[in-house]
Design an enzyme around this catalytic site. Structure first.
Site, PDB file in Angstrom:
ATOM      1  CG  HIS A  31      40.045  21.267  73.189  1.00 53.74           C
ATOM      2  ND1 HIS A  31      41.156  21.381  72.402  1.00 53.74           N
ATOM      3  CD2 HIS A  31      40.225  22.128  74.226  1.00 53.74           C
ATOM      4  CE1 HIS A  31      41.980  22.274  72.921  1.00 53.74           C
ATOM      5  NE2 HIS A  31      41.441  22.735  74.041  1.00 53.74           N
TER       6      HIS A  31
ATOM      7  CD  GLU B 176      38.495  18.751  68.034  1.00 52.75           C
ATOM      8  OE1 GLU B 176      38.872  19.347  67.021  1.00 52.75           O
ATOM      9  OE2 GLU B 176      38.428  19.307  69.153  1.00 52.75           O
TER      10      GLU B 176
ATOM     11  CB  CYS C  71      44.620  21.179  69.513  1.00 58.70           C
ATOM     12  SG  CYS C  71      44.024  20.215  70.914  1.00 58.70           S
TER      13      CYS C  71
ATOM     14  CB  CYS D 183      41.834  16.985  70.029  1.00 62.11           C
ATOM     15  SG  CYS D 183      41.011  18.137  71.155  1.00 62.11           S
TER      16      CYS D 183
END
Length: 156
Positions: free
Chosen positions: A53, A55, A83, A86
């Site tokens: 992801h 992040e 999410c 993260c």
């Protein structure tokens, strides 16, 4: 444009470039002492890695740049609402400030919201859809794992 808006604009610009390159619409930057120390985009499709992801990739870049997994005093600016995975990684790294440009409500019509995962994780563990089990292992042939780790830390 204030600093926060500038960092969020950078995260959104990263996300737009990622979309142009065939990726998902997520970008993030990590800022410490007024300087961007890490950038990342969602690379799940290109890497096949479900943890890739934006992040997390920005956190990894920041940790490399700062030569530390601890990122206290840094903030994350993301194109989308982080999410739970993260968010947990940010907390474990010591991040205490997060700003995002697009909410889960914004993402919902496009199938990009993680609100259902947040809701699931808010339930007690024994009520969640995922099965959790604590299964201790026999460690009689060696020092217990955490004892071995602690002893190693004392040597270093």
């Amino acid at each position: 444009m204030n600093q926060e808006a500038s960092y969020l604009a950078e995260a959104v610009a990263l996300a737009r470039r990622n979309v142009e390159n065939g990726g998902r619409p997520f970008g993030a930057v990590v800022v410490k002492d007024g300087e961007i120390v890490g950038r990342g985009v969602n690379e799940m499709l290109s890497t096949g890695d479900p943890t890739s992801h934006a992040e997390l990739n920005a956190l990894r870049a920041a940790a490399r740049a700062l030569r530390s997994p601890r990122l206290e005093g840094a903030a994350v600016y993301a194109s989308g609402q982080p999410c739970p995975m993260c968010l947990a990684a940010m907390r474990m790294a010591g991040i205490t400030e997060i700003a995002y440009a697009h909410s889960n409500a914004d993402a919902e019509p496009f199938g990009l919201s993680t609100a259902t995962i947040y809701a699931e994780l808010a339930k007690p563990i024994d009520e969640q859809a995922m099965r959790f089990r604590h299964v201790p292992v026999d460690e009689t042939d060696a020092p217990p794992l955490y004892v071995a780790w602690q002893a190693r830390q004392k040597k270093d």
